[in-house]
Design an enzyme around this catalytic site. Structure first.
Site, PDB file in Angstrom:
ATOM      1  N   HIS A  18       0.844  -1.196   0.000  1.00 31.13           N
ATOM      2  CA  HIS A  18       0.000   0.000   0.000  1.00 31.13           C
ATOM      3  C   HIS A  18       0.870   1.233   0.000  1.00 31.13           C
ATOM      4  CE1 HIS A  18      -3.250   2.767   1.010  1.00 31.13           C
ATOM      5  NE2 HIS A  18      -4.054   1.822   0.566  1.00 31.13           N
ATOM      6  N   ASP A  55      -7.907  -5.298  -0.320  1.00 35.53           N
ATOM      7  CA  ASP A  55      -8.416  -6.193  -1.364  1.00 35.53           C
ATOM      8  C   ASP A  55      -8.131  -7.667  -1.104  1.00 35.53           C
ATOM      9  OD1 ASP A  55      -9.566  -4.218  -3.034  1.00 35.53           O
ATOM     10  OD2 ASP A  55      -7.550  -3.577  -3.583  1.00 35.53           O
TER      11      ASP A  55
HETATM   12  C1  SDX Z   1      -6.330  -0.193  -3.153  1.00 34.36           C
HETATM   13  O1  SDX Z   1      -4.668   4.251  -1.985  1.00 34.36           O
HETATM   14  C2  SDX Z   1      -5.710   3.724  -1.560  1.00 34.36           C
HETATM   15  O2  SDX Z   1      -6.274   4.162  -0.565  1.00 34.36           O
HETATM   16  C3  SDX Z   1      -6.256   2.540  -2.327  1.00 34.36           C
HETATM   17  C4  SDX Z   1      -7.168   1.583  -1.563  1.00 34.36           C
HETATM   18  C5  SDX Z   1      -8.526   2.247  -1.298  1.00 34.36           C
HETATM   19  O3  SDX Z   1      -9.126   1.975  -0.258  1.00 34.36           O
HETATM   20  O4  SDX Z   1      -8.987   2.996  -2.169  1.00 34.36           O
HETATM   21  O5  SDX Z   1      -6.585   1.157  -0.334  1.00 34.36           O
HETATM   22  C6  SDX Z   1      -7.519   0.333  -2.398  1.00 34.36           C
HETATM   23  O6  SDX Z   1      -6.201   0.194  -4.276  1.00 34.36           O
HETATM   24  C7  SDX Z   1      -5.349  -1.143  -2.496  1.00 34.36           C
HETATM   25  C8  SDX Z   1      -4.157  -1.532  -3.389  1.00 34.36           C
HETATM   26  C9  SDX Z   1      -4.586  -2.604  -4.362  1.00 34.36           C
HETATM   27  N1  SDX Z   1      -3.451  -2.987  -5.287  1.00 34.36           N
HETATM   28  C10 SDX Z   1      -2.811  -4.142  -5.188  1.00 34.36           C
HETATM   29  O7  SDX Z   1      -3.044  -4.957  -4.301  1.00 34.36           O
HETATM   30  C11 SDX Z   1      -1.791  -4.382  -6.282  1.00 34.36           C
HETATM   31  C12 SDX Z   1      -0.498  -4.893  -5.691  1.00 34.36           C
HETATM   32  N2  SDX Z   1       0.103  -3.857  -4.915  1.00 34.36           N
HETATM   33  C13 SDX Z   1       0.993  -2.983  -5.494  1.00 34.36           C
HETATM   34  O8  SDX Z   1       1.152  -2.886  -6.845  1.00 34.36           O
HETATM   35  C14 SDX Z   1       1.462  -1.785  -4.678  1.00 34.36           C
HETATM   36  O9  SDX Z   1       1.771  -2.189  -3.388  1.00 34.36           O
HETATM   37  C15 SDX Z   1       0.544  -0.544  -4.667  1.00 34.36           C
HETATM   38  C16 SDX Z   1       0.089  -0.130  -6.034  1.00 34.36           C
HETATM   39  C17 SDX Z   1      -0.697  -0.834  -3.817  1.00 34.36           C
HETATM   40  C18 SDX Z   1       1.323   0.623  -4.027  1.00 34.36           C
HETATM   41  O10 SDX Z   1       2.313   1.025  -4.921  1.00 34.36           O
HETATM   42  P1  SDX Z   1       3.492   2.033  -4.592  1.00 34.36           P
HETATM   43  O11 SDX Z   1       3.255   2.810  -3.381  1.00 34.36           O
HETATM   44  O12 SDX Z   1       3.720   2.808  -5.855  1.00 34.36           O
HETATM   45  O13 SDX Z   1       4.696   1.066  -4.293  1.00 34.36           O
HETATM   46  P2  SDX Z   1       5.698   0.452  -5.356  1.00 34.36           P
HETATM   47  O14 SDX Z   1       4.945  -0.209  -6.443  1.00 34.36           O
HETATM   48  O15 SDX Z   1       6.635   1.548  -5.740  1.00 34.36           O
HETATM   49  O16 SDX Z   1       6.402  -0.653  -4.482  1.00 34.36           O
HETATM   50  C19 SDX Z   1       7.427  -0.344  -3.559  1.00 34.36           C
HETATM   51  C20 SDX Z   1       8.280  -1.586  -3.420  1.00 34.36           C
HETATM   52  C21 SDX Z   1       8.737  -2.095  -4.771  1.00 34.36           C
HETATM   53  O17 SDX Z   1       9.986  -2.773  -4.579  1.00 34.36           O
HETATM   54  P3  SDX Z   1      11.355  -2.006  -4.965  1.00 34.36           P
HETATM   55  O18 SDX Z   1      11.263  -1.636  -6.424  1.00 34.36           O
HETATM   56  O19 SDX Z   1      11.442  -0.790  -4.080  1.00 34.36           O
HETATM   57  O20 SDX Z   1      12.434  -3.029  -4.679  1.00 34.36           O
HETATM   58  O21 SDX Z   1       7.519  -2.673  -2.862  1.00 34.36           O
HETATM   59  C22 SDX Z   1       7.374  -3.723  -3.838  1.00 34.36           C
HETATM   60  C23 SDX Z   1       7.713  -3.115  -5.181  1.00 34.36           C
HETATM   61  O22 SDX Z   1       8.166  -4.051  -6.081  1.00 34.36           O
HETATM   62  N3  SDX Z   1       5.962  -4.144  -3.803  1.00 34.36           N
HETATM   63  C24 SDX Z   1       5.517  -5.360  -4.098  1.00 34.36           C
HETATM   64  C25 SDX Z   1       4.129  -5.304  -3.926  1.00 34.36           C
HETATM   65  N4  SDX Z   1       3.782  -4.068  -3.525  1.00 34.36           N
HETATM   66  C26 SDX Z   1       4.904  -3.363  -3.459  1.00 34.36           C
HETATM   67  N5  SDX Z   1       6.148  -6.440  -4.507  1.00 34.36           N
HETATM   68  C27 SDX Z   1       5.368  -7.544  -4.745  1.00 34.36           C
HETATM   69  N6  SDX Z   1       4.018  -7.559  -4.586  1.00 34.36           N
HETATM   70  C28 SDX Z   1       3.386  -6.473  -4.179  1.00 34.36           C
HETATM   71  N7  SDX Z   1       2.065  -6.480  -4.032  1.00 34.36           N
END
Ligand code: SDX
Length: 365
Positions: A258, A315
């Site tokens: 998140h 989710d």
């Molecule tokens: C919702 O914002 C809200 O309030 C949204 C929400 C709501 O109530 O409206 O809470 C609902 O949308 C929840 C999120 C749903 N999405 C997912 O579950 C998809 C999987 N999650 C991610 O793609 C990610 O964690 C996000 C999109 C939720 C957040 O993205 P960020 O803040 O841009 O973080 P990032 O992608 O830059 O990740 C940071 C690091 C990375 O590693 P590094 O490049 O730094 O080494 O964490 C890793 C990422 O690769 N990472 C994950 C991961 N989430 C983050 N690695 C594997 N699996 C994951 N799910």
């Protein structure tokens, strides 16, 4: 130009009195009340709270619920609109189209007074479940079912979807789902609709912006992603291989991570509890067991081994609850939207009440 924050990470864009998040402590409040406490109330009460700013007293709640019930029915022309789904359009795309069409049957669409906006808000909150249930029934080739006004907002949705009166626990689960999904500060869909509202576009148009943004798999679309992942994993025994495969391909695991929470999402905890209870009532705990196993593996891989705070988000266990409620994965984002619409409306009204057009700058390179 100052430093660019990619994805506007950490940027504070506006003041709000609608919700508060402490992403380090795992605290979420709507209008000053913890979400865990709100989850024990009815969706109608929480919807009223979000839209009006305070909890309703008994009489106000009765009046609000009865106004919602009176607006559950769809305009008769909507039946034809909803049949478009026979062409296999994804449910959220159809919901977007349906909301857009329903605006044309609202005589107050272009009246922007506070009273007209509240009337439209009630119509939107009331009709979202009816539309989602109808479009799913059309998709599977059975007649839509009209609302049952003896049932709560959540129970009535399940009834219109399945034709069966839900058990008490199923009704509690969907009601909690709508409450936990209702609001989350400046998430992507809410920010997008506040931009639309800031141009003084109408409430329906703004809500459609929210729907379009919710659809993406990095936002509300992740709920479908988790349901599909559970289908792919099939058994808790395959969970380890599934996660290792995703990590080796550098793919995101749906339902984890998140932008704001660097600890357990408080909503995920409530969902986890309801998912466990409904799995026990169901007599088949495999979806729940699989999810718990995935969570344990993720904890080990990301928190223990890599020191990255990647916890289950809203989710993850909501998808498990949907599995037990027999909600098809194609419908998951639309069901999320049923809950979220009250928060979206609250943000539109807040934007209208103290507006300045949202128009940032870009750095030309
Ligand atoms: C919702 O914002 C809200 O309030 C949204 C929400 C709501 O109530 O409206 O809470 C609902 O949308 C929840 C999120 C749903 N999405 C997912 O579950 C998809 C999987 N999650 C991610 O793609 C990610 O964690 C996000 C999109 C939720 C957040 O993205 P960020 O803040 O841009 O973080 P990032 O992608 O830059 O990740 C940071 C690091 C990375 O590693 P590094 O490049 O730094 O080494 O964490 C890793 C990422 O690769 N990472 C994950 C991961 N989430 C983050 N690695 C594997 N699996 C994951 N799910």
């Amino acid at each position: 130009m100052g430093d660019i924050k990619k994805g506007l990470e950490g940027v504070v864009a506006l003041d709000t009195s609608i919700s508060f998040i402490d992403g380090l402590q795992g605290i979420l409040k709507y209008r000053g009340i913890e979400v865990e406490h709100l989850a024990e109330m009815s969706y109608d009460a929480v919807s009223y709270l979000l839209i009006n700013g305070i909890l309703p007293d008994e009489q106000e709640l009765t009046d609000y619920s009865s106004r919602l019930k009176n607006e559950r029915f769809l305009h008769h022309n909507m039946a034809d609109v909803l049949k478009i789904c026979e062409f296999g359009i994804e449910s959220l795309d159809l919901l977007r189209t349906a909301i857009s069409c329903s605006a044309h049957f609202d005589t107050e669409k272009d009246i922007h007074s506070p009273e007209a906006n509240i009337n439209k808000a009630i119509r939107l909150v009331a009709k979202f479940p009816t539309m989602v249930a109808a479009l799913e029934r059309n998709r599977i080739g059975v007649e839509p079912i009209g609302p049952n006004n003896d049932l709560s907002h959540g129970a009535n949705f399940l009834y219109m979807l399945t034709g069966r009166i839900p058990t008490d626990l199923e009704a509690e689960a969907i009601e909690k789902d709508f409450i936990l999904s209702a609001e989350h500060e400046l998430n992507p869909s809410t920010f997008s609709l506040r931009i639309a509202a800031s141009t003084l576009s109408d409430l329906y148009s703004a809500i459609i912006c929210g729907l379009c943004t919710l659809k993406g798999p990095l936002h509300g679309g992740a709920r479908k992603g988790v349901m599909d992942m559970l289908d792919e994993v099939i058994s808790p025994d395959n969970a380890e291989n599934y996660i290792q495969d995703k990590i080796s391909k550098k793919e995101k695991i749906m339902g984890f991570g998140h932008r704001v929470y660097k600890t357990y999402d408080p909503r995920a905890q409530v969902y986890k509890d309801i998912a466990r209870r409904i799995s026990l009532e169901n007599g088949d705990t495999v979806w729940y067991d699989m999810a718990e196993k995935l969570e344990h593996i993720m904890y080990h891989e990301f928190i223990e081994l890599r020191g990255k705070p990647i916890y289950p988000n809203v989710d993850f266990y909501s998808a498990v609850v949907y599995k037990y409620l027999d909600i098809p994965s194609e419908l998951a984002t639309s069901v999320f939207a049923i809950g979220r619409v009250s928060g979206w409306i609250a943000h539109c009204l807040e934007q209208y009440s103290d507006n300045r057009v949202i128009r940032p700058r870009a750095n030309f390179v």
